[in-house]
Design a protein around this motif. Structure first.
Motif, PDB file in Angstrom:
ATOM      1  N   SER A  86       0.809  -1.228   0.000  1.00 35.89           N
ATOM      2  CA  SER A  86       0.000   0.000   0.000  1.00 35.89           C
ATOM      3  C   SER A  86       0.834   1.266   0.000  1.00 35.89           C
ATOM      4  O   SER A  86       0.430   2.287   0.540  1.00 35.89           O
ATOM      5  CB  SER A  86      -0.921  -0.010   1.216  1.00 35.89           C
ATOM      6  OG  SER A  86      -1.575  -1.247   1.304  1.00 35.89           O
ATOM      7  N   GLU A  87       2.019   1.208  -0.594  1.00 36.20           N
ATOM      8  CA  GLU A  87       2.907   2.377  -0.603  1.00 36.20           C
ATOM      9  C   GLU A  87       2.671   3.277  -1.813  1.00 36.20           C
ATOM     10  O   GLU A  87       3.372   4.256  -2.018  1.00 36.20           O
ATOM     11  CB  GLU A  87       4.372   1.921  -0.569  1.00 36.20           C
ATOM     12  CG  GLU A  87       4.731   1.022   0.612  1.00 36.20           C
ATOM     13  CD  GLU A  87       4.454   1.691   1.947  1.00 36.20           C
ATOM     14  OE1 GLU A  87       4.870   2.847   2.123  1.00 36.20           O
ATOM     15  OE2 GLU A  87       3.793   1.063   2.798  1.00 36.20           O
ATOM     16  N   GLY A  88       1.690   2.940  -2.634  1.00 33.12           N
ATOM     17  CA  GLY A  88       1.416   3.709  -3.848  1.00 33.12           C
ATOM     18  C   GLY A  88       0.585   4.960  -3.587  1.00 33.12           C
ATOM     19  O   GLY A  88       0.242   5.268  -2.448  1.00 33.12           O
ATOM     20  N   ALA A 148      -2.651   4.536  -1.503  1.00 36.15           N
ATOM     21  CA  ALA A 148      -2.524   3.767  -0.262  1.00 36.15           C
ATOM     22  C   ALA A 148      -3.362   2.491  -0.238  1.00 36.15           C
ATOM     23  O   ALA A 148      -3.864   2.077   0.801  1.00 36.15           O
ATOM     24  CB  ALA A 148      -2.848   4.641   0.957  1.00 36.15           C
ATOM     25  N   ALA A 149      -3.533   1.875  -1.415  1.00 34.63           N
ATOM     26  CA  ALA A 149      -4.192   0.564  -1.468  1.00 34.63           C
ATOM     27  C   ALA A 149      -3.431  -0.311  -2.463  1.00 34.63           C
ATOM     28  O   ALA A 149      -2.770   0.193  -3.369  1.00 34.63           O
ATOM     29  CB  ALA A 149      -5.649   0.697  -1.882  1.00 34.63           C
ATOM     30  N   PHE A 150      -3.541  -1.624  -2.305  1.00 29.97           N
ATOM     31  CA  PHE A 150      -2.724  -2.521  -3.132  1.00 29.97           C
ATOM     32  C   PHE A 150      -3.068  -2.397  -4.617  1.00 29.97           C
ATOM     33  O   PHE A 150      -2.274  -2.770  -5.482  1.00 29.97           O
ATOM     34  CB  PHE A 150      -2.874  -3.972  -2.663  1.00 29.97           C
ATOM     35  CG  PHE A 150      -4.016  -4.727  -3.282  1.00 29.97           C
ATOM     36  CD1 PHE A 150      -5.286  -4.667  -2.765  1.00 29.97           C
ATOM     37  CD2 PHE A 150      -3.800  -5.496  -4.423  1.00 29.97           C
ATOM     38  CE1 PHE A 150      -6.337  -5.356  -3.353  1.00 29.97           C
ATOM     39  CE2 PHE A 150      -4.841  -6.196  -5.014  1.00 29.97           C
ATOM     40  CZ  PHE A 150      -6.123  -6.127  -4.480  1.00 29.97           C
ATOM     41  N   GLY A 201     -16.251   4.053 -15.406  1.00 29.28           N
ATOM     42  CA  GLY A 201     -16.309   3.111 -14.287  1.00 29.28           C
ATOM     43  C   GLY A 201     -17.156   3.632 -13.149  1.00 29.28           C
ATOM     44  O   GLY A 201     -17.583   4.796 -13.141  1.00 29.28           O
ATOM     45  N   ALA A 202     -17.413   2.739 -12.208  1.00 26.06           N
ATOM     46  CA  ALA A 202     -18.126   3.108 -10.984  1.00 26.06           C
ATOM     47  C   ALA A 202     -17.289   2.611  -9.826  1.00 26.06           C
ATOM     48  O   ALA A 202     -16.676   1.559  -9.914  1.00 26.06           O
ATOM     49  CB  ALA A 202     -19.496   2.441 -10.945  1.00 26.06           C
ATOM     50  N   THR A 203     -17.261   3.379  -8.740  1.00 17.99           N
ATOM     51  CA  THR A 203     -16.430   2.960  -7.616  1.00 17.99           C
ATOM     52  C   THR A 203     -17.106   3.318  -6.307  1.00 17.99           C
ATOM     53  O   THR A 203     -17.845   4.295  -6.231  1.00 17.99           O
ATOM     54  CB  THR A 203     -15.038   3.606  -7.685  1.00 17.99           C
ATOM     55  OG1 THR A 203     -14.192   3.010  -6.709  1.00 17.99           O
ATOM     56  CG2 THR A 203     -15.097   5.107  -7.447  1.00 17.99           C
ATOM     57  N   SER A 204     -16.851   2.491  -5.291  1.00 18.19           N
ATOM     58  CA  SER A 204     -17.297   2.869  -3.952  1.00 18.19           C
ATOM     59  C   SER A 204     -16.074   3.261  -3.128  1.00 18.19           C
ATOM     60  O   SER A 204     -16.167   3.510  -1.949  1.00 18.19           O
ATOM     61  CB  SER A 204     -18.020   1.701  -3.301  1.00 18.19           C
ATOM     62  OG  SER A 204     -17.184   0.576  -3.293  1.00 18.19           O
ATOM     63  N   GLY A 205     -14.918   3.303  -3.768  1.00 20.91           N
ATOM     64  CA  GLY A 205     -13.718   3.681  -3.016  1.00 20.91           C
ATOM     65  C   GLY A 205     -12.413   3.420  -3.742  1.00 20.91           C
ATOM     66  O   GLY A 205     -12.028   4.161  -4.631  1.00 20.91           O
ATOM     67  N   ASP A 206     -11.764   2.303  -3.403  1.00 16.91           N
ATOM     68  CA  ASP A 206     -10.369   2.105  -3.791  1.00 16.91           C
ATOM     69  C   ASP A 206     -10.082   1.994  -5.286  1.00 16.91           C
ATOM     70  O   ASP A 206      -9.122   2.556  -5.781  1.00 16.91           O
ATOM     71  CB  ASP A 206      -9.823   0.858  -3.111  1.00 16.91           C
ATOM     72  CG  ASP A 206      -9.726   1.032  -1.615  1.00 16.91           C
ATOM     73  OD1 ASP A 206      -9.561   2.183  -1.181  1.00 16.91           O
ATOM     74  OD2 ASP A 206      -9.803   0.031  -0.895  1.00 16.91           O
ATOM     75  N   THR A 207     -10.895   1.252  -6.022  1.00 14.90           N
ATOM     76  CA  THR A 207     -10.557   0.988  -7.419  1.00 14.90           C
ATOM     77  C   THR A 207     -10.550   2.257  -8.254  1.00 14.90           C
ATOM     78  O   THR A 207      -9.612   2.514  -9.005  1.00 14.90           O
ATOM     79  CB  THR A 207     -11.548  -0.020  -8.044  1.00 14.90           C
ATOM     80  OG1 THR A 207     -11.656  -1.119  -7.177  1.00 14.90           O
ATOM     81  CG2 THR A 207     -11.070  -0.484  -9.389  1.00 14.90           C
ATOM     82  N   GLY A 208     -11.600   3.048  -8.121  1.00  9.42           N
ATOM     83  CA  GLY A 208     -11.715   4.256  -8.939  1.00  9.42           C
ATOM     84  C   GLY A 208     -10.590   5.228  -8.657  1.00  9.42           C
ATOM     85  O   GLY A 208     -10.021   5.842  -9.556  1.00  9.42           O
TER      86      GLY A 208
END
Ligand SMILES: *Cc1c(COP(=O)(O)O)cnc(C)c1O
Length: 478
Positions: A111-113, A116-118, A145-152
């Protein structure tokens, strides 16, 4: 290296890496996989140990990717890997560092990117590959796209500033944490279009599906996706299993186990492939939260997807899934790559009856022996207790998803086999649960200081496909 679809048993035209790079599902509805997995030998691992030492993570990424990519010139691929993995983008020069807690329990920090998620690890490589390939064929791409958080958020940070790429990202208005909103909305670039839809995440996803189902519109506006089934994302993830193995071991045949907090079976699918390639992995421990669709499968042989109404909102929200979009890849391997059986399970039984049952098959009987898989699940109180325990005993603060992993890992440790838990996000993203566990706010890495105060770039939109189409047309046509 050629690629096939998990539902294609015709032996029809197999595709090259760049043919499938920008694609989502195969045209038959299956997922792409290499025709066969390249094999890793002890001497190759010894060689990679030197590569990681001398050329760092980017050098290892290049060495691994060459096994899967034969239609991008070597020098170009090497530069792509160097641009994707460096200390301008990642806060640790090792990109994926590891720390040992005690008695052979390790954390592998993914998560160093930038977000802060893999997901950054796969997305950063994908951004480079997309830009390269689009330039090569003279095309452009509008990611919807649609996101609820990390991916988007990871997608936007990987695609921002790239020639030929725009991102239209739908979010449910007011439903992400302030930190998650700030991570996305602070991006100031005309090609990153944040859209807050009045509705919930499912509404956002439905809008994307509706618009993408209009084939003429989709083609005219070069719409595409960056979803978790993309093969290149899996390929990028295989690299960190190898890097973690190299960092934890000293001998080239030493076995380790991995525990992976799981939602869509993306992260752990890369672990499965690494193991199939011959990386000395003992167990692959799959950890879920209360949404235990996959834990249930590995315990019982029955894969029963849930409805959105049956999907719990938990304190490890990135694992709140009702069906695991990458799971078909593993089932394909489990069933001896029998595409006909895979098609029957995923295209017939699952949509018709909502589950499939492999409990009485010889394949399921030997699933742990042959594939190393075991599983477990955790609850909110497990996560809180685990976060508190690691904090008080080891002075290490982990996020709730990683806590799911550490909790389940504890059920499967063996004295002589190091257990590596993949850390999938930093605690700063989930401060509410952290405060509940340890009574103080998580420390905020310098790169996120004051992001909530930055100007917000977001467009409000009604839950309406026509309005979304109009917005896309206006932005693309200019
Ligand atoms: C996406 C995500 C997961 C789940 O990963 P899968 O590849 O979907 O299994 C776990 N933790 C975090 C923090 C995530 O963002």
């Amino acid at each position: 290296m050629r690629y096939l679809s998990t539902r294609d048993d015709s032996g029809a035209a197999r595709l090259g890496f760049t043919d499938i790079l920008l694609a989502g599902l195969a045209s038959d509805g299956g997922l792409y996989l290499p025709e066969s997995y390249p094999q890793i030998t002890a001497s190759l691992l010894a060689q990679w140990r030197r590569v990681l030492d001398e050329e760092g993570y980017a050098g290892l990424a290049y060495a691994v990717c060459t096994l899967f990519v034969d239609d991008i010139p070597a020098d170009d691929l090497k530069e792509i890997c160097k641009r994707a993995y460096n200390s301008d983008t990642f806060s640790d020069p090792q990109i994926v560092p590891v720390t040992e807690l005690n008695d052979g329990l390790w954390i592998c920090h993914l998560s160093e990117g930038p977000t802060a998620a893999f997901k950054d690890l796969a997305m950063q490589l994908l951004g480079e590959l997309f830009e390269y390939q689009l330039h090569r064929v003279g095309a452009e791409l509008n990611i919807l796209g649609a996101t609820s958080g990390d991916t988007g958020s990871a997608a936007e940070h990987a695609m921002v500033g790239r020639t030929g790429i725009r991102v239209f990202m739908l979010t449910p208005a007011g439903r992400m944490t302030p930190f998650q909103q700030a991570q996305m909305f602070s991006l100031d670039d005309p090609h990153v279009i944040n859209i807050a839809v009045s509705g919930v995440f499912d509404d956002c996803q439905d809008l994307v599906k509706t618009v993408a189902a209009d084939a003429e519109f989709k083609q005219r506006y070069h719409l595409g996706a960056v979803n978790s089934i993309n093969w290149a994302r899996l390929m990028a993830q295989i690299v960190y299993y190898i890097a973690a193995w190299l960092r934890v071991t000293t001998a080239d045949d030493q076995r380790v186990s991995f525990t992976v907090p799981t939602g869509n079976f993306g992260n752990i699918c890369a672990g499965h492939i690494a193991r199939q390639m011959g990386l000395p992995i003992d167990q692959l421990v799959l950890a879920t939260n209360e949404n235990n669709v996959l834990d249930e499968f590995f315990r019982t042989g029955i894969y029963r997807v849930r409805s959105s109404a049956e999907t719990h909102a938990t304190s490890s929200p990135s694992m709140d899934i009702s069906k695991a979009s990458n799971f078909e890849r593993f089932i394909f391997d489990l069933l001896g790559r029998d595409a006909g059986r895979v098609r029957e399970l995923f295209a017939e039984q699952l949509p018709q009856q909502g589950f499939f049952d492999l409990s009485d098959t010889p394949e399921f009987a030997t699933i742990t022996e042959r594939y190393g898989f075991v599983s477990g699940s955790s609850t909110h109180s497990d996560r809180v207790a685990t976060i508190r325990q690691l904090w008080t005993e080891h002075n290490l603060l982990i996020d709730p998803h990683t806590a799911d992993g550490v909790k389940v890992a504890g059920e499967f440790t063996h004295p002589d086999v190091p257990m590596i838990v993949t850390e999938t996000a930093l605690p700063v993203k989930f401060s509410e649960t952290i405060v509940e566990a340890i009574g103080v706010e998580p420390e905020r890495p310098a790169r996120f200081t004051g992001i909530e105060e930055l100007p917000r770039h977001v467009i409000d939109l009604p839950n309406d496909a026509a309005a979304l189409k109009a917005l896309i047309a206006q932005r693309v046509d200019g």
